[in-house]
Design an enzyme around this catalytic site. Structure first.
Site, PDB file in Angstrom:
ATOM      1  N   VAL A  27      -5.329   0.114   3.175  1.00 49.80           N
ATOM      2  CA  VAL A  27      -3.832  -0.397   3.181  1.00 49.80           C
ATOM      3  C   VAL A  27      -4.374  -1.148   1.562  1.00 49.80           C
ATOM      4  CG1 VAL A  27      -2.420  -1.589   4.543  1.00 49.80           C
ATOM      5  CG2 VAL A  27      -5.021  -2.225   4.397  1.00 49.80           C
ATOM      6  N   SER A  28      -4.155  -1.667   0.845  1.00 46.42           N
ATOM      7  CA  SER A  28      -4.871  -1.860  -0.348  1.00 46.42           C
ATOM      8  C   SER A  28      -5.328  -3.259  -0.315  1.00 46.42           C
ATOM      9  CB  SER A  28      -3.568  -2.117  -1.790  1.00 46.42           C
ATOM     10  OG  SER A  28      -3.198  -0.612  -2.044  1.00 46.42           O
TER      11      SER A  28
END
Length: 182
Positions: A8-9
């Site tokens: 995930v970012s």
């Protein structure tokens, strides 16, 4: 062996859905991280790519979790293929480098992902330009004390010493140096 990679970012996003999907596919080992999409700054991705061996298959839930550009995608897939490692995308059916049709599908979806990234950057740029014209966008916070750098230079300090003292690059010092000193 099935090996998974999840990403995930940002740190406030959750990996749970990706981890559950990879576990349901039978992954024996999963590498995960909360990092932006740039390939060079993802240590767990590098660990994953180093870990896989001939005969393994690397699984991801979606292509955008693995690569953000066609260049990165092709480079990583070439690296995997040269080591005899397959690649499969769980939630994008048909993306499987162990089949000819999967390789074709991978190329098409990779192009779409790169296109979407470009559109997102374009929309972001438009939003920033609009905010700037409305006076709402001031840019990022100042990271270098330009006045202190110039003062140190005027006191006769060497640009390399200024850079070390300030914890910045020499190029940053030269950028701030008065033009008549160059």
């Amino acid at each position: 062996m099935l090996v998974g990679y999840a990403r995930v970012s940002t740190t406030d996003q959750d990996l749970t859905i990706q981890l559950e999907r990879l576990a349901s596919q039978g992954c024996e080992r999963v590498f995960s991280e909360k990092r932006s999409g740039t390939t060079a700054d993802r240590p767990e991705l590098q660990n994953c790519l180093d870990f896989v061996r001939e005969g393994d298959v690397l699984l991801v839930t979606r292509l955008d979790r693995f690569a953000r550009s066609m260049v990165d995608l092709h480079n990583m897939l070439s690296r995997l293929a040269s080591r005899g490692v397959g690649f499969r995308c769980v939630d994008q059916a048909g993306v499987d480098t162990t089949t000819p049709h999967g390789k074709l599908m991978l190329g098409v979806l990779g192009s779409v992902a790169e296109f979407e990234t470009g559109l997102r950057a374009e929309r972001q740029r438009e939003g920033i330009d609009k905010a700037k014209s409305a006076g709402a966008y001031k840019g990022g916070k100042t990271r270098i004390d330009a006045h202190r750098v110039r003062t140190m230079l005027l006191e006769g300090m060497n640009p390399s010493v200024v850079a070390r003292t300030m914890g910045i690059s020499r190029q940053s010092v030269y950028r701030l140096m008065p033009s008549d000193d160059l």
